[in-house]
Design a protein around this motif. Structure first.
Motif, mmCIF file in Angstrom:
data_model
loop_
_atom_site.group_PDB
_atom_site.id
_atom_site.type_symbol
_atom_site.label_atom_id
_atom_site.label_comp_id
_atom_site.label_asym_id
_atom_site.label_seq_id
_atom_site.Cartn_x
_atom_site.Cartn_y
_atom_site.Cartn_z
ATOM 1 N N MET A 149 9.831 97.696 33.884
ATOM 2 C CA MET A 149 8.961 96.545 34.088
ATOM 3 C C MET A 149 9.248 95.476 33.038
ATOM 4 S SD MET A 149 4.899 96.590 34.172
ATOM 5 C CE MET A 149 4.532 97.028 35.844
ATOM 6 N N TYR A 150 9.474 95.899 31.832
ATOM 7 C CA TYR A 150 9.843 94.964 30.772
ATOM 8 C C TYR A 150 11.163 95.438 30.219
ATOM 9 C CZ TYR A 150 5.094 93.819 31.507
ATOM 10 O OH TYR A 150 3.948 93.469 32.115
ATOM 11 N N PRO A 151 12.243 95.026 30.840
ATOM 12 C CA PRO A 151 13.504 95.709 30.630
ATOM 13 C C PRO A 151 14.162 95.362 29.295
ATOM 14 C CG PRO A 151 13.628 94.117 32.425
ATOM 15 C CD PRO A 151 12.353 93.892 31.726
ATOM 16 N N GLU A 152 14.049 96.240 28.341
ATOM 17 C CA GLU A 152 14.899 96.103 27.172
ATOM 18 C C GLU A 152 15.404 97.450 26.671
ATOM 19 O OE1 GLU A 152 10.700 95.997 25.479
ATOM 20 O OE2 GLU A 152 11.755 94.454 26.582
ATOM 21 N N GLY B 147 18.509 92.559 31.088
ATOM 22 C CA GLY B 147 18.321 91.109 31.184
ATOM 23 C C GLY B 147 17.432 90.654 32.317
ATOM 24 N N GLY B 148 16.375 91.400 32.586
ATOM 25 C CA GLY B 148 15.408 90.918 33.562
ATOM 26 C C GLY B 148 15.573 91.592 34.906
ATOM 27 N N LEU B 149 14.513 91.506 35.699
ATOM 28 C CA LEU B 149 14.464 92.205 36.977
ATOM 29 C C LEU B 149 15.110 91.420 38.106
ATOM 30 C CD1 LEU B 149 10.858 93.649 37.125
ATOM 31 C CD2 LEU B 149 12.994 94.904 37.088
ATOM 32 N N SER B 150 15.422 90.163 37.823
ATOM 33 C CA SER B 150 15.801 89.229 38.877
ATOM 34 C C SER B 150 16.756 89.840 39.915
ATOM 35 C CB SER B 150 16.431 88.004 38.226
ATOM 36 O OG SER B 150 16.670 87.064 39.201
ATOM 37 N N ARG C 232 4.374 93.012 26.769
ATOM 38 C CA ARG C 232 4.868 91.633 26.740
ATOM 39 C C ARG C 232 3.796 90.589 26.977
ATOM 40 N NH1 ARG C 232 10.396 91.236 26.510
ATOM 41 N NH2 ARG C 232 9.815 89.391 25.358
ATOM 42 N N TYR D 108 11.620 85.302 26.358
ATOM 43 C CA TYR D 108 11.636 86.559 27.117
ATOM 44 C C TYR D 108 12.626 87.566 26.530
ATOM 45 C CZ TYR D 108 12.537 89.840 30.847
ATOM 46 O OH TYR D 108 12.710 90.987 31.577
ATOM 47 N N PHE E 286 12.561 84.736 33.294
ATOM 48 C CA PHE E 286 12.404 86.126 33.732
ATOM 49 C C PHE E 286 11.855 86.141 35.147
ATOM 50 C CE2 PHE E 286 8.419 84.760 32.151
ATOM 51 C CZ PHE E 286 7.432 85.457 32.815
ATOM 52 N N TYR E 287 12.038 87.298 35.816
ATOM 53 C CA TYR E 287 11.560 87.453 37.180
ATOM 54 C C TYR E 287 10.189 88.100 37.165
ATOM 55 C CZ TYR E 287 11.394 88.699 42.097
ATOM 56 O OH TYR E 287 11.024 88.808 43.422
#
Lengths: 537, 442
Positions: free
Chosen positions: B140-143, B149-152, A299, A395, A499-500
Motif C-alpha cells: 500500500m505504501y511501497p518502499e 516507486g508507487g502503485l501506478s 504515510r 512521496y 503517487f497513485y
C-alpha cells in the motif's frame, strides 16, 4: 406427466433457476451494506498520558520575598530567581527566550535561525520594528538590536505563570507592562499589581500560553487558524482534547517541558524534526481497530483525517495584500473597511485582508524538516510566489507524511533590482516608519539599513506563501474525514502529485480503451445475435 | 454418435459458478474503488473486495489441485488444429446453419478458441490480477523491502485486467447460446449433463468393463498356477462368498467337490495349451458347502505372447431344471455373447461372440430394435423380460430363441440385468450362452 403438471414443473424450475442466480446477490448485497461499522462506544487506546491532578506543592503567598513592594516587573523576576536560582540559566537556552534555534545552512555553517533573520508573511520582519513585535517576547525591553540576552532579570516569569489573569504586556512596549493606565485600540491597560501576581503563580494555564499564541499577527487567530482564544474555554466540537466537555486538557498536557524547554515545533520558525509534540506520543502509531486505517498512518498524519476543518470559531487570515496599503479617507483619517462578518477587510496601514472560517486545509508531504527564506536571500524566479517557508518531503521520502496545512498567501514589498524581499520599517514614531508616514521608499531605506542589506531605491510587490501545519482543533472521531474525502476524483488530495491513489487516480487512455472494449464486445454480440436470429428464419 | 453424457463434474460446476459470482462481485466492488460509481460505500467496497479476493484465491488453489489430480488440465492445451475452421464457423458458418466444426466429447470439451481463451485466462489474466492485487494489498505504501516507486503501474494493469474480464464475460455468456439450443450450454454447466459426441471405441470398452463389473454373469481370472487373481461380485454371490479376500490367491480346486476337480483340471490344462472353452457345464461347491450348477467359459490370458493364466464367465443354471443334465453337456461348444440395449430396446452394444451367434456385423445391429433378433412369436417373451428388467429386476437364466441374420433360429441361455445411470434404469445388458447344440443332439 400431463401438460398442466409439465408447465407447473417448468415454472418451478424457472423459479428455482431465478432464485439460484439472484439469491446470492441479494444475500451479498444485504450483508455488505449492513456490514459498515456500527457506532459503538470506543475506548481510545492511550499511552504515556495521565490527566494532571497535582496541586501546587508550595504556597507562594507565604514567601516573605514576595511580600515586598514591587515597583518594576524586573524586581519580581529577581525575587523569583532567589529561589529558582538555576531557572534563569535554563530560560536563556530556550527558543521562547532566544526566538531562535541552531540551524545548519547550505554551506554547512551552524547559524541561529529565528525571528531576527527570517521573514514572516504577516508583519514581515521584526528588526527596526522591535517594540511592537517583542510585546510577545518573554522578556522586558527588547527594543532594538542591542537587547541583552544574558540579563536574567529581564526574563518575564509571570507572563507564563500568572494565575490571576490580571497581568498583561502592552502591545507596543517591547514586552513591558504599562506603568500607568493606557488605552490601545479601544482597550484599557492597567499597571499590574505585582504583589498579588507574584504570590499567585503556578503552572501555565491556557490563558498564559494563549496571551501570545492566540494573537500572533496582531489579532485573534490571525496566524495559526487552529489556535485562538476560544480554546481557553471550549467544547469538544471545536477541540476534542481541550473541550471542557471533552478531555479538558491544558496546553502543557501535550507540550511538556524539560528545563523550561517546551516540546513542540512550529515550522514558521522551526527547521528540524526533533522535540516535536506528536499525536502518537499518547495515541500510538496504530490507534485504529481497522487494519487498513492503521496502514494509512505510515504515510498519512493523524491530523490529516482528524482535523477536517480549522478556524472553527473565529475566522483566520488567509490573505494579506500589502500593495494596497496607504489609502486615506477624505478627512485625512486612515481608511478602514470591514466585511459583512465584521472582520477587517481593509486597513490603510496594512492593505487588503481575506479571512475565512471553517476552512478546509490544503495538504502537503512533510518529513518534519523545513527550509526558510532568510532575510537577504535572492529570489530566483520572480514569477512564482516566494516560499517564506518550505515544508520538506515528498512521496518518495519514506519519512514524509501527508499533513494538513494552512497556507497563508500575501503580497509583500520587494526590491526588484536586488531581487530580495524588503524588511520595511513599519513601526515607530520617527519620520520614516510606514505606519506614520505612509512612504514605502523611506520605510524601505530605514528598514534595509538596520538589517545591513542594500536597497536599490525601487520597490514592487511580490506574491508570497507561508505554510502553517495544523495540529489543533482536532475533531471527534465521528467527524473525521471518510475514505471518499480523499479517495475520489476531486477529493481533498486532488493536487498532491507523485503517487497513485485508488479512487483518485486513473489513466484516461486506459479507461477509454476499457470502456470501448466493453462497448465493442456488447455491440459485436448484439449484431452477431441478430444476424443469427434472422438468418435462421 | 451423440449421447447424453456427464461432462462437467460436481467440483467443476461448483468452481465455475463460484467463479462467476466472485468475478461479478469483484468487478462490482472494484469499479467502485475505481470511483466509477457509488454503491456499497468506499470503505465497504475495499473491505469486501479484499475478502472476495481471498475467497477467489482459495478457490484457485482448489481448482489448480483439481485440474492436476483429474488430468483435466490437458483440456486446455492449446491447438491450432481447426482454429481457422472454428473462426470461420463463428463468422460465416453459424449463419448458414452449418454444423460445428469441432465436436464436443468428454475428452475434448473445448474448441480451439475456447482452449486458447481459457488458457489465456488461467495463465495470464487471472495470475496477473492476483499478483497485482497482492501488490495492491501489501504494498500500500511501497518502499519496503523493494522500492517499486508507487502503485501506478500495478494499479493500471489491475484495471486493464478487470476490463478484459468484463469483455470476456460478455462474449463468453453470448457464446454459450451457440449450442444446440440457446440454453443447452448453460443447462449443461448447471446439471453437468450434455448431449455430446461419444467415441464408439471408448464407449465399447467402457461397456465391456462395466459389464464384467456389474453383470450377473460371474467372472473369474486365474494365474498360471491356477490360483484366483480376480473375481467379480456376481461370482462371489454364486459361490456364496462375502469377502473377495477369501478367494484371491486360493487354488481353483477349492471350488469343486473332490471328485469333480479332475474334470476342471482337464479344462484348465486345455486352456493353458491355448484352447478356448466356449461353454462347459460344471457343479460348484459353494462356501457354505452347498452345491450349484453353472456353465462356464474359459480362455487363456496372454502377456507378450505367453499364456499367463485364464479367465472366463460362469452363468448359474442351478434353478434351470429343464433338461439340466442335458444342458450340462450340450452347450459345450457355446461361447458367452454380450449385449446391451437401451430402455427403448435398441441395441447399444454387442460383442464379437454375440455377432457370431447371430451372424450379423456390428454396424447392422447397433441402433436397431431387439425385434431384429427375435421371431415374431417370441417377441412378447422378450417384451415381458425387458419390462421386468426396467423395474430393476435381474434374470439370471432363461432359455430363448434367437433369430439369426439368415433367418434361422437357435436357442440360448440369456442373463439380463438393468443398466443404471443416476439411479435410473436406462437399459439392460447381459450374456447369452448358445445351447443350440443340445437341441440338435436331442
Amino acid at each position: 406427466m400431463d401438460l398442466k403438471e409439465l408447465t407447473k414443473n417448468k415454472f418451478l424450475r424457472a423459479l428455482l433457476l431465478f432464485m439460484v442466480v439472484l439469491l446470492p446477490w441479494f444475500i451479498a448485497i444485504i450483508i455488505v451494506n449492513n456490514s459498515s461499522e456500527k457506532e459503538e462506544a470506543v475506548t481510545v487506546k492511550i499511552i504515556n498520558y495521565k490527566a494532571d491532578s497535582l496541586s501546587s506543592p508550595v504556597d507562594h503567598s507565604k514567601f516573605e520575598i514576595l511580600q515586598q513592594k514591587f515597583e518594576t516587573p524586573q524586581q519580581v523576576t529577581e525575587a523569583c530567581l532567589t529561589c529558582h536560582n538555576k531557572t534563569g540559566n535554563d530560560i536563556m537556552h530556550t527558543s521562547h527566550w532566544k526566538w531562535a534555534r541552531p540551524y545548519v545552512n547550505e554551506k554547512g555553517d551552524t547559524i541561529e535561525l529565528g525571528k531576527k533573520n527570517i521573514i514572516n508573511n504577516f508583519c514581515i520582519g521584526i528588526e527596526s520594528n522591535e517594540p511592537r513585535c517583542t510585546s510577545c517576547h518573554i522578556g522586558y525591553g527588547w527594543k532594538n538590536k542591542d537587547f541583552d540576552f544574558t540579563a536574567e532579570k529581564n526574563i518575564d516569569c509571570i507572563i507564563c505563570h500568572d494565575q490571576t489573569g490580571s497581568y498583561k504586556k502592552f502591545p507596543t512596549a517591547a514586552g513591558n507592562p504599562v506603568t500607568e493606565e493606557t488605552m490601545f485600540d479601544g482597550k484599557k491597560f492597567l499597571p499590574p499589581n505585582f504583589n498579588s501576581i507574584a504570590q499567585n503563580v503556578g503552572l501555565p494555564k491556557r490563558e498564559n500560553c494563549g496571551s501570545c499564541h492566540y494573537f500572533g499577527g496582531g489579532g485573534n487567530n490571525v496566524k495559526h487558524g487552529d489556535i485562538e482564544k476560544v480554546l481557553t474555554k471550549t467544547t469538544r466540537d471545536i477541540d476534542i482534547h481541550m473541550g471542557i466537555d471533552g478531555e479538558n486538557m491544558t496546553c502543557t498536557a501535550c507540550h511538556a517541558s524539560d528545563k523550561h524547554d517546551i516540546q513542540g515545533q512550529l515550522y514558521s520558525v522551526s527547521s528540524y524534526n526533533q522535540n516535536r509534540t506528536t499525536c502518537e506520543q499518547c495515541h500510538t502509531e496504530t490507534p485504529h481497530e481497522n487494519k487498513i486505517l492503521n496502514q494509512h498512518t505510515d504515510r498519512v498524519a493523524c491530523q490529516t483525517c482528524h482535523i477536517p476543518t480549522y478556524a472553527k470559531d473565529a475566522p483566520t487570515k488567509m490573505n494579506w495584500d500589502w500593495s494596497t496599503a496607504g489609502r486615506h479617507n477624505e478627512d485625512g483619517s486612515i481608511t478602514v473597511e470591514k466585511d459583512s462578518n465584521g472582520t477587517m477587510a481593509y486597513h490603510g496601514m496594512k492593505g487588503d485582508f481575506k479571512w475565512e472560517k471553517n476552512v478546509k486545509p490544503e495538504y502537503y508531504w512533510f518529513n518534519g524538516n523545513a527550509k526558510h527564506y532568510l532575510v537577504g536571500d535572492k529570489v530566483e524566479d520572480t514569477t512564482l510566489p516566494v516560499q517564506i517557508n518550505t515544508l520538506l518531503g515528498n512521496y518518495a521520502d519514506a519519512n514524509a507524511k501527508i499533513i494538513p496545512v494552512k497556507v497563508h498567501r500575501a503580497k509583500q514589498i520587494f526590491d526588484p533590482i536586488n531581487k530580495i524581499l524588503i524588511v520595511p520599517h513599519l513601526f515607530g514614531k520617527d519620520s520614516t516608519s510606514y505606519w506614520k508616514n505612509f512612504d514605502w521608499n523611506k520605510a524601505s531605506i530605514t528598514g534595509m539599513k538596520v538589517v545591513n542589506l542594500p536597497y536599490s531605491g525601487k520597490y514592487s510587490f511580490i506574491n508570497t506563501e507561508m505554510y502553517w501545519p495544523l495540529s489543533h482543533m482536532v475533531s471527534a472521531r465521528e467527524d473525521a474525514l471518510s475514505c471518499v474525502d480523499c479517495h475520489s476524483r476531486d477529493g481533498r488530495l486532488a493536487n498532491l502529485a507523485g503517487f497513485y491513489m485508488p479512487g483518485r487516480d486513473y489513466s484516461q487512455i486506459l479507461d477509454t480503451i476499457g470502456f470501448l472494449l466493453i462497448i465493442l464486445s456488447f455491440v459485436a454480440v448484439v449484431i452477431h445475435g441478430l444476424l443469427r436470429y434472422f438468418s435462421k428464419k | 454418435m451423440k449421447k447424453s453424457t456427464y461432462i462437467y463434474r460436481r467440483f467443476e460446476r461448483f468452481w465455475h459458478w463460484s467463479q462467476v459470482l466472485l468475478i461479478f462481485f469483484l468487478v462490482l466492488t472494484g469499479f467502485e474503488i475505481h470511483s466509477s460509481y457509488e454503491f456499497f460505500g468506499f470503505e465497504n467496497a475495499v473491505k469486501w473486495h479484499n475478502i472476495a479476493a481471498w475467497a477467489f484465491l482459495v478457490l484457485i488453489v482448489f481448482a489448480i489441485f483439481w485440474h492436476f489430480v483429474t488430468g483435466e488440465w490437458k483440456q486446455y492445451m492449446p491447438t491450432t488444429k481447426y482454429m481457422m475452421a472454428q473462426i470461420n464457423y463463428y463468422i460465416f458458418g453459424i449463419f448458414k446453419g452449418a454444423p460445428h466444426p469441432t465436436h464436443k466429447t468428454v475428452y475434448n470439451k473445448f474448441n480451439p478458441l475456447q482452449r486458447f481463451t481459457y488458457l489465456g485466462l488461467k495463465l495470464l489474466v487471472i495470475p496477473v490480477q492476483v499478483i497485482t492485487g497482492f501488490i495492491y494489498m501489501f504494498y500500500m505504501y511501497p518502499e519496503n523491502p523493494i522500492h517499486i516507486g508507487g502503485l501506478s503501474v500495478f494499479a493500471l494493469i489491475h484495471t486493464l485486467g478487470a476490463f478484459s474480464l468484463i469483455a470476456f464475460v460478455i462474449l463468453h455468456v453470448y457464446l454459450t447460446t451457440t449450442g444446440e439450443t440457446p440454453l443447452t450450454s448453460i443447462k449443461a454447466m448447471l446439471t453437468g449433463w450434455e448431449v455430446v459426441d461419444v467415441d464408439e471405441q471408448e464407449e465399447h470398452a467402457e461397456h465391456l468393463k462395466n459389464a464384467v463389473k456389474y453383470s450377473i454373469a460371474g467372472y473369474y481370472r486365474l494365474d498360471e498356477n491356477g490360483n484366483f487373481l480376480d473375481v467379480n461380485e456376481a461370482w462371489l454371490k454364486m459361490y456364496k462368498c462375502t469377502d473377495k479376500e477369501q478367494i484371491i490367491g486360493k487354488h481353483y480346486s477349492i471350488t469343486r467337490k473332490e471328485d469333480d476337480v479332475k474334470e476342471l483340471d482337464e479344462v484348465v490344462k486345455q486352456v493353458f495349451e491355448g484352447k478356448i472353452i466356449k461353454a462347459v457345464p460344471a457343479t460348484r461347491i459353494c462356501k457354505d458347502g452347498s452345491l450349484g450348477k453353472h456353465i462356464l467359459s474359459a480362455n487363456p490370458t496372454y502377456a507378450g505372447g505367453d499364456i499367463t493364466g485364464m479367465e472366463g464367465f460362469i452363468i448359474d443354471i442351478t434353478d434351470l431344471d429343464v433338461n439340466s443334465e442335458h444342458l450340462h453337456y450340450a452347450v459345450k461348444n457355446s461361447q458367452a455373447g454380450y449385449y446391451r440395449v437401451n430402455c427403448k430396446g435398441y441395441y447399444e452394444d454387442v460383442n464379437d461372440a454375440w455377432l457370431n451367434l447371430y451372424g450379423y456385423e456390428r454396424e447392422e445391429v447397433l441402433g436397431n430394435h431387439y425385434s431384429l433378433s427375435r421371431t415374431k412369436e417370441d417377441l412378447h417373451i422378450l417384451d415381458d423380460m425387458i419390462a421386468k428388467i426396467m423395474k430393476g429386476k435381474s434374470i439370471s437364466n432363461m432359455i430363448a430363441t434367437r433369430k439369426r441374420k439368415d433367418g434361422s433360429v437357435a436357442k440360448h441361455i440369456v442373463s439380463a440385468n438393468p443398466v443404471y445411470k443416476n439411479e435410473e434404469v436406462v437399459g439392460m445388458e447381459g450374456f447369452i450362452l448358445d445351447i443350440s447344440n443340445i437341441e440338435t443332439k436331442l
